[in-house]
Design a protein around this motif. Sequence first.
Motif, PDB file in Angstrom:
ATOM      1  N   SER A  86     -30.132 -18.508 -34.358  1.00 51.18           N
ATOM      2  CA  SER A  86     -29.909 -19.803 -33.722  1.00 51.18           C
ATOM      3  C   SER A  86     -29.691 -20.868 -34.799  1.00 51.18           C
ATOM      4  N   TYR A  87     -28.647 -21.676 -34.626  1.00 55.39           N
ATOM      5  CA  TYR A  87     -28.357 -22.738 -35.589  1.00 55.39           C
ATOM      6  C   TYR A  87     -28.452 -24.098 -34.911  1.00 55.39           C
ATOM      7  N   SER A  88     -29.249 -24.983 -35.487  1.00 55.44           N
ATOM      8  CA  SER A  88     -29.472 -26.314 -34.927  1.00 55.44           C
ATOM      9  C   SER A  88     -28.184 -27.110 -34.795  1.00 55.44           C
ATOM     10  N   CYS A  89     -27.263 -26.950 -35.750  1.00 57.51           N
ATOM     11  CA  CYS A  89     -26.023 -27.734 -35.704  1.00 57.51           C
ATOM     12  C   CYS A  89     -25.214 -27.402 -34.457  1.00 57.51           C
ATOM     13  N   LYS A  90     -25.182 -26.129 -34.051  1.00 57.71           N
ATOM     14  CA  LYS A  90     -24.439 -25.751 -32.840  1.00 57.71           C
ATOM     15  C   LYS A  90     -25.094 -26.339 -31.598  1.00 57.71           C
ATOM     16  N   THR A  91     -26.411 -26.275 -31.547  1.00 55.87           N
ATOM     17  CA  THR A  91     -27.138 -26.813 -30.392  1.00 55.87           C
ATOM     18  C   THR A  91     -26.956 -28.317 -30.301  1.00 55.87           C
ATOM     19  N   ALA A  92     -27.104 -29.009 -31.419  1.00 54.88           N
ATOM     20  CA  ALA A  92     -26.944 -30.468 -31.416  1.00 54.88           C
ATOM     21  C   ALA A  92     -25.532 -30.866 -31.002  1.00 54.88           C
ATOM     22  N   ALA A  93     -24.518 -30.147 -31.481  1.00 53.52           N
ATOM     23  CA  ALA A  93     -23.132 -30.454 -31.119  1.00 53.52           C
ATOM     24  C   ALA A  93     -22.903 -30.262 -29.627  1.00 53.52           C
ATOM     25  N   ARG A  94     -23.448 -29.187 -29.074  1.00 51.39           N
ATOM     26  CA  ARG A  94     -23.297 -28.926 -27.635  1.00 51.39           C
ATOM     27  C   ARG A  94     -23.944 -30.021 -26.806  1.00 51.39           C
ATOM     28  N   ILE A  95     -25.173 -30.401 -27.172  1.00 51.20           N
ATOM     29  CA  ILE A  95     -25.885 -31.430 -26.402  1.00 51.20           C
ATOM     30  C   ILE A  95     -25.194 -32.786 -26.557  1.00 51.20           C
ATOM     31  N   HIS A  96     -24.741 -33.103 -27.762  1.00 54.59           N
ATOM     32  CA  HIS A  96     -24.013 -34.366 -27.976  1.00 54.59           C
ATOM     33  C   HIS A  96     -22.747 -34.401 -27.108  1.00 54.59           C
ATOM     34  N   HIS A  97     -22.055 -33.277 -27.010  1.00 61.13           N
ATOM     35  CA  HIS A  97     -20.845 -33.200 -26.181  1.00 61.13           C
ATOM     36  C   HIS A  97     -21.180 -33.389 -24.701  1.00 61.13           C
ATOM     37  N   GLN A  98     -22.292 -32.795 -24.263  1.00 59.31           N
ATOM     38  CA  GLN A  98     -22.685 -32.888 -22.855  1.00 59.31           C
ATOM     39  C   GLN A  98     -23.260 -34.253 -22.503  1.00 59.31           C
ATOM     40  N   GLU A  99     -23.881 -34.906 -23.476  1.00 57.49           N
ATOM     41  CA  GLU A  99     -24.555 -36.181 -23.228  1.00 57.49           C
ATOM     42  C   GLU A  99     -24.137 -37.216 -24.272  1.00 57.49           C
ATOM     43  N   PRO A 100     -22.876 -37.597 -24.289  1.00 57.07           N
ATOM     44  CA  PRO A 100     -22.394 -38.486 -25.354  1.00 57.07           C
ATOM     45  C   PRO A 100     -23.052 -39.866 -25.354  1.00 57.07           C
ATOM     46  N   ASP A 101     -23.653 -40.260 -24.243  1.00 58.60           N
ATOM     47  CA  ASP A 101     -24.265 -41.586 -24.173  1.00 58.60           C
ATOM     48  C   ASP A 101     -25.752 -41.582 -24.526  1.00 58.60           C
ATOM     49  N   SER A 102     -26.335 -40.402 -24.764  1.00 55.72           N
ATOM     50  CA  SER A 102     -27.747 -40.331 -25.145  1.00 55.72           C
ATOM     51  C   SER A 102     -27.897 -40.576 -26.646  1.00 55.72           C
ATOM     52  N   ARG A 103     -29.006 -41.163 -27.013  1.00 53.66           N
ATOM     53  CA  ARG A 103     -29.368 -41.329 -28.421  1.00 53.66           C
ATOM     54  C   ARG A 103     -30.222 -40.110 -28.792  1.00 53.66           C
ATOM     55  N   LEU A 104     -29.693 -39.255 -29.639  1.00 55.25           N
ATOM     56  CA  LEU A 104     -30.340 -37.982 -29.937  1.00 55.25           C
ATOM     57  C   LEU A 104     -31.125 -38.032 -31.243  1.00 55.25           C
ATOM     58  N   PHE A 105     -32.271 -37.369 -31.208  1.00 57.22           N
ATOM     59  CA  PHE A 105     -33.144 -37.218 -32.368  1.00 57.22           C
ATOM     60  C   PHE A 105     -33.431 -35.726 -32.539  1.00 57.22           C
ATOM     61  N   TRP A 106     -33.806 -35.323 -33.755  1.00 58.13           N
ATOM     62  CA  TRP A 106     -34.278 -33.958 -33.980  1.00 58.13           C
ATOM     63  C   TRP A 106     -35.669 -34.088 -34.586  1.00 58.13           C
ATOM     64  N   LEU A 107     -36.644 -33.442 -33.963  1.00 54.84           N
ATOM     65  CA  LEU A 107     -38.036 -33.527 -34.378  1.00 54.84           C
ATOM     66  C   LEU A 107     -38.360 -32.375 -35.327  1.00 54.84           C
ATOM     67  N   VAL A 108     -38.789 -32.706 -36.540  1.00 55.09           N
ATOM     68  CA  VAL A 108     -39.093 -31.693 -37.565  1.00 55.09           C
ATOM     69  C   VAL A 108     -40.377 -32.061 -38.304  1.00 55.09           C
ATOM     70  N   GLY A 109     -40.935 -31.077 -38.996  1.00 52.05           N
ATOM     71  CA  GLY A 109     -42.044 -31.319 -39.902  1.00 52.05           C
ATOM     72  C   GLY A 109     -41.504 -31.602 -41.293  1.00 52.05           C
ATOM     73  N   THR A 110     -42.372 -32.024 -42.213  1.00 48.76           N
ATOM     74  CA  THR A 110     -41.910 -32.357 -43.559  1.00 48.76           C
ATOM     75  C   THR A 110     -41.320 -31.147 -44.276  1.00 48.76           C
ATOM     76  N   ASP A 111     -41.857 -29.953 -44.007  1.00 50.18           N
ATOM     77  CA  ASP A 111     -41.298 -28.758 -44.661  1.00 50.18           C
ATOM     78  C   ASP A 111     -39.849 -28.539 -44.245  1.00 50.18           C
ATOM     79  N   GLN A 112     -39.573 -28.739 -42.958  1.00 46.59           N
ATOM     80  CA  GLN A 112     -38.191 -28.598 -42.482  1.00 46.59           C
ATOM     81  C   GLN A 112     -37.313 -29.737 -42.997  1.00 46.59           C
ATOM     82  N   TRP A 113     -37.862 -30.948 -43.055  1.00 40.44           N
ATOM     83  CA  TRP A 113     -37.117 -32.093 -43.571  1.00 40.44           C
ATOM     84  C   TRP A 113     -36.662 -31.833 -45.007  1.00 40.44           C
ATOM     85  N   GLU A 114     -37.569 -31.260 -45.794  1.00 42.60           N
ATOM     86  CA  GLU A 114     -37.233 -30.976 -47.185  1.00 42.60           C
ATOM     87  C   GLU A 114     -36.186 -29.869 -47.310  1.00 42.60           C
ATOM     88  N   SER A 115     -36.174 -28.929 -46.370  1.00 44.24           N
ATOM     89  CA  SER A 115     -35.207 -27.818 -46.445  1.00 44.24           C
ATOM     90  C   SER A 115     -33.904 -28.104 -45.704  1.00 44.24           C
TER      91      SER A 115
END
Length: 192
Positions: A86-115
Amino acid sequence: MIPARKVALFGGSFDPIHCGHLEIARQAVEALDLDEVRFIPCRVSPHKLDHPPAPADVRLEMLKVALANLPWATIDDSELHQPPPSYSCKTAARIHHQEPDSRLFWLVGTDQWESLPRWREPEKLCELLEFIVFSRGAPPEPRDGWRMHPIHGDQPASSSAIRDGARIGKIPTEWLPQGVEELIIKHQLYQS
């Protein structure tokens, strides 16, 4: 003008979901006045290819039980039906396409933020959404061109510690939402 819905995407294995996940999501809702936190269980994380998760249907069942009484929490099981990993970029692109008017965030921990710069197509994620970064210690370092909102907490729950405890018959029940321990036992998860 109607303000955009604020939706945080929270991806992960959720193997199992625990009180730490719920606390992080709750803090994000409060800190950023989110309308929704969408839990997105992945089929297989590209970062955990050596650790096959519990069956997808069981992880989904645990999520449904854990989130049942949280009006701001929803589940998007689309990654469970895609070829792994599973790749986050594909999921985010799909959701952005389906909901172009929503303000989207991705929730991560610091370990993921660093990577994140090593994730697949991080620049696409950066274009599509903002990041909510949860830290237990020092605040996350900002990154040029990335929109980031830090939140802080000290919830100690850990999926790996829960799995380790289950292997030896000592599940740390205080870290599990109501009903999740029963599902771990029913499905005989995480046993050697």
